[in-house]
Design a protein around this motif. Structure first.
Motif, PDB file in Angstrom:
ATOM      1  N   MET A   1      47.839  28.232  23.493  1.00 57.47           N
ATOM      2  CA  MET A   1      48.211  27.244  24.510  1.00 57.47           C
ATOM      3  C   MET A   1      46.938  26.740  25.206  1.00 57.47           C
ATOM      4  SD  MET A   1      50.893  27.991  27.552  1.00 57.47           S
ATOM      5  CE  MET A   1      51.097  26.926  28.945  1.00 57.47           C
TER       6      MET A   1
ATOM      7  N   THR B   1      36.863  28.227  33.397  1.00 53.99           N
ATOM      8  CA  THR B   1      36.250  28.549  32.105  1.00 53.99           C
ATOM      9  C   THR B   1      34.946  27.796  31.877  1.00 53.99           C
ATOM     10  OG1 THR B   1      38.459  28.889  31.219  1.00 53.99           O
ATOM     11  CG2 THR B   1      36.714  28.626  29.622  1.00 53.99           C
TER      12      THR B   1
ATOM     13  N   ARG C   1      31.018  31.477  35.167  1.00 53.69           N
ATOM     14  CA  ARG C   1      31.686  32.140  34.026  1.00 53.69           C
ATOM     15  C   ARG C   1      30.653  32.402  32.909  1.00 53.69           C
ATOM     16  NH1 ARG C   1      34.235  35.600  31.664  1.00 53.69           N
ATOM     17  NH2 ARG C   1      34.844  35.183  29.553  1.00 53.69           N
TER      18      ARG C   1
ATOM     19  N   GLN D   1      29.597  36.051  31.520  1.00 53.75           N
ATOM     20  CA  GLN D   1      29.763  36.356  30.093  1.00 53.75           C
ATOM     21  C   GLN D   1      28.447  36.859  29.473  1.00 53.75           C
ATOM     22  OE1 GLN D   1      31.775  33.066  28.271  1.00 53.75           O
ATOM     23  NE2 GLN D   1      32.617  34.327  26.635  1.00 53.75           N
TER      24      GLN D   1
ATOM     25  N   GLY E   1      39.294  31.619  20.327  1.00 55.23           N
ATOM     26  CA  GLY E   1      39.367  31.028  21.677  1.00 55.23           C
ATOM     27  C   GLY E   1      38.006  30.921  22.332  1.00 55.23           C
TER      28      GLY E   1
ATOM     29  N   GLY F   1      36.335  28.511  23.615  1.00 58.16           N
ATOM     30  CA  GLY F   1      36.113  27.651  24.774  1.00 58.16           C
ATOM     31  C   GLY F   1      34.833  26.854  24.637  1.00 58.16           C
TER      32      GLY F   1
ATOM     33  N   ASP G   1      38.674  27.423  18.338  1.00 55.31           N
ATOM     34  CA  ASP G   1      39.505  27.194  19.520  1.00 55.31           C
ATOM     35  C   ASP G   1      40.585  26.188  19.132  1.00 55.31           C
ATOM     36  OD1 ASP G   1      38.932  27.807  22.767  1.00 55.31           O
ATOM     37  OD2 ASP G   1      40.351  26.167  22.335  1.00 55.31           O
ATOM     38  N   ILE G   2      41.729  26.296  19.783  1.00 57.32           N
ATOM     39  CA  ILE G   2      42.857  25.392  19.502  1.00 57.32           C
ATOM     40  C   ILE G   2      42.610  24.013  20.120  1.00 57.32           C
ATOM     41  CG2 ILE G   2      44.243  25.940  21.568  1.00 57.32           C
ATOM     42  CD1 ILE G   2      45.860  26.002  18.194  1.00 57.32           C
TER      43      ILE G   2
ATOM     44  N   ALA H   1      40.891  25.613  15.309  1.00 59.46           N
ATOM     45  CA  ALA H   1      41.821  26.419  14.502  1.00 59.46           C
ATOM     46  C   ALA H   1      42.708  27.218  15.443  1.00 59.46           C
ATOM     47  CB  ALA H   1      41.053  27.358  13.575  1.00 59.46           C
ATOM     48  N   ASP H   2      43.820  27.682  14.895  1.00 65.58           N
ATOM     49  CA  ASP H   2      44.800  28.461  15.661  1.00 65.58           C
ATOM     50  C   ASP H   2      44.607  29.945  15.343  1.00 65.58           C
ATOM     51  OD1 ASP H   2      46.993  29.646  16.817  1.00 65.58           O
ATOM     52  OD2 ASP H   2      48.454  28.259  15.946  1.00 65.58           O
ATOM     53  N   ALA H   3      44.363  30.747  16.376  1.00 69.25           N
ATOM     54  CA  ALA H   3      44.132  32.194  16.173  1.00 69.25           C
ATOM     55  C   ALA H   3      45.381  32.899  15.653  1.00 69.25           C
ATOM     56  CB  ALA H   3      43.687  32.822  17.487  1.00 69.25           C
TER      57      ALA H   3
ATOM     58  N   PHE I   1      37.306  36.903  24.079  1.00 73.20           N
ATOM     59  CA  PHE I   1      36.958  36.940  25.504  1.00 73.20           C
ATOM     60  C   PHE I   1      38.074  36.240  26.280  1.00 73.20           C
ATOM     61  CE2 PHE I   1      32.726  37.064  23.459  1.00 73.20           C
ATOM     62  CZ  PHE I   1      32.117  38.112  24.126  1.00 73.20           C
ATOM     63  N   GLY I   2      39.036  37.034  26.751  1.00 74.01           N
ATOM     64  CA  GLY I   2      40.103  36.484  27.599  1.00 74.01           C
ATOM     65  C   GLY I   2      40.993  35.466  26.896  1.00 74.01           C
TER      66      GLY I   2
ATOM     67  N   HIS J   1      46.613  33.956  26.329  1.00 75.23           N
ATOM     68  CA  HIS J   1      46.932  32.519  26.259  1.00 75.23           C
ATOM     69  C   HIS J   1      47.781  32.185  25.039  1.00 75.23           C
ATOM     70  CE1 HIS J   1      44.559  30.739  29.535  1.00 75.23           C
ATOM     71  NE2 HIS J   1      43.793  31.805  29.375  1.00 75.23           N
ATOM     72  N   MET J   2      48.127  33.212  24.253  1.00 76.35           N
ATOM     73  CA  MET J   2      48.873  32.972  23.008  1.00 76.35           C
ATOM     74  C   MET J   2      50.378  32.932  23.271  1.00 76.35           C
ATOM     75  SD  MET J   2      46.709  33.142  20.448  1.00 76.35           S
ATOM     76  CE  MET J   2      44.978  33.047  20.854  1.00 76.35           C
TER      77      MET J   2
HETATM   78  C1  LIG Z   1      40.665  31.547  29.234  1.00 76.12           C
HETATM   79  S1  LIG Z   1      39.984  30.576  27.959  1.00 76.12           S
HETATM   80  C2  LIG Z   1      38.633  31.610  27.461  1.00 76.12           C
HETATM   81  C3  LIG Z   1      37.499  30.799  26.854  1.00 76.12           C
HETATM   82  C4  LIG Z   1      36.256  31.626  26.524  1.00 76.12           C
HETATM   83  N1  LIG Z   1      36.553  32.649  25.537  1.00 76.12           N
HETATM   84  C5  LIG Z   1      35.693  32.248  27.762  1.00 76.12           C
HETATM   85  O1  LIG Z   1      35.748  33.482  27.894  1.00 76.12           O
HETATM   86  O2  LIG Z   1      35.203  31.532  28.620  1.00 76.12           O
HETATM   87  C6  LIG Z   1      41.128  30.774  26.606  1.00 76.12           C
HETATM   88  C7  LIG Z   1      40.765  29.901  25.397  1.00 76.12           C
HETATM   89  O3  LIG Z   1      41.687  30.192  24.333  1.00 76.12           O
HETATM   90  C8  LIG Z   1      42.008  28.980  23.681  1.00 76.12           C
HETATM   91  N2  LIG Z   1      43.265  29.181  22.957  1.00 76.12           N
HETATM   92  C9  LIG Z   1      44.517  29.259  23.466  1.00 76.12           C
HETATM   93  N3  LIG Z   1      45.410  29.433  22.498  1.00 76.12           N
HETATM   94  C10 LIG Z   1      44.726  29.476  21.326  1.00 76.12           C
HETATM   95  C11 LIG Z   1      45.098  29.636  19.965  1.00 76.12           C
HETATM   96  N4  LIG Z   1      46.374  29.794  19.596  1.00 76.12           N
HETATM   97  N5  LIG Z   1      44.114  29.652  19.036  1.00 76.12           N
HETATM   98  C12 LIG Z   1      42.816  29.476  19.389  1.00 76.12           C
HETATM   99  N6  LIG Z   1      42.399  29.310  20.657  1.00 76.12           N
HETATM  100  C13 LIG Z   1      43.344  29.307  21.618  1.00 76.12           C
HETATM  101  C14 LIG Z   1      42.070  27.958  24.811  1.00 76.12           C
HETATM  102  O4  LIG Z   1      41.972  26.638  24.343  1.00 76.12           O
HETATM  103  C15 LIG Z   1      40.885  28.401  25.657  1.00 76.12           C
HETATM  104  O5  LIG Z   1      39.688  27.758  25.279  1.00 76.12           O
END
Ligand SMILES: C[S@@+](CC[C@H](N)C(=O)[O-])C[C@H]1O[C@@H](n2cnc3c(N)ncnc32)[C@H](O)[C@@H]1O
Length: 198
Positions: free
Chosen positions: A1, A11, A16, A20, A44, A46, A67-68, A93-95, A111-112, A116-117
């Motif tokens: 999401m 983010t 941040r 990190q 993900g 970011g 990242d999505i 891509a979708d995780a 990382f966090g 969000h899934m």
């Molecule tokens: C809270 S952010 C963290 C970003 C980065 N890892 C950081 O620590 O700053 C969550 C990230 O997960 C991505 N994300 C959410 N659902 C995803 C999915 N199904 N596949 C890949 N990425 C996804 C969001 O677009 C977002 O960039």
């Protein structure tokens, strides 16, 4: 999401990036059991700071960072240090449905992201599938009691499919052949740690 406006601000903030690079990277590095992780995947990613941390602190020769959200991937490409351009590949891509072969990576990083899934269990299944046996999964995740806090709930937009407490998280990893080998558990708020695939 995808992230909402508040989450995007948090983010993509320099604070941040600082945390990190200087807190989470070194903390996870200390928990790692191998001297280097040649081929790594970050889900993900970011704006791409995590991928740079993996390249610089975990001895990676190649990092694929997905990242999505296409906007975040474009930001990550723009932010990438020139000296890391050959080592890091950013792609949309979708995780929960990775376009990667089985047992390809020495390490996977989140990382966090799992919270969000829409279905965090599906992402863990994919992480395990693409990890080599003995490969490691590095994670940093908040738990559901923290996500249900009034302020967090009001300002952020997390799917219910991304909620878990410590027991659910640990069981979810174990069911997918990943055992937690090191962790820092901050009450029922969040966890930092490493799991190893059996
Ligand atoms: C809270 S952010 C963290 C970003 C980065 N890892 C950081 O620590 O700053 C969550 C990230 O997960 C991505 N994300 C959410 N659902 C995803 C999915 N199904 N596949 C890949 N990425 C996804 C969001 O677009 C977002 O960039």
């Amino acid at each position: 999401m995808q992230l909402n406006v508040v989450e995007r601000f948090i983010t993509n903030n320099p604070l941040r990036a600082f945390v990190q690079r200087n807190v989470e990277g070194p903390l996870l590095r200390k928990m790692a059991s191998l001297p280097e992780y040649i081929l790594c995947l970050e889900i993900g990613c970011g704006r791409g700071i995590g991928a740079q941390v993996i390249a610089e602190q975990f001895g990676a020769q190649k990092v694929i960072a997905i990242d999505i959200d296409p906007e975040q991937i474009e930001r990550a490409k723009r932010n990438l240090k020139p000296e890391l351009k050959d080592m890091i590949e950013f792609k949309v891509a979708d995780a929960m449905a990775l376009d990667e072969p089985d047992e390809k990576f020495n390490a996977v990083f989140s990382f966090g992201v799992l919270h969000h899934m829409e279905n965090w269990g599906r992402a863990v299944k994919e992480i395990s599938r693409v990890l080599k046996k003995g490969g490691e999964f590095f994670f940093e995740e908040p738990f559901s009691p923290f996500l249900r806090n009034f302020l967090v709930r009001t300002l952020t937009a997390h799917p219910t499919g991304g909620e878990f407490d410590f027991d659910a998280f640990k069981n979810g990893l174990e069911e997918n052949n990943i055992d937690i080998i090191s962790m820092k558990h901050i009450r029922n708020i969040a966890i930092f740690g490493v799991g190893r695939k059996r």
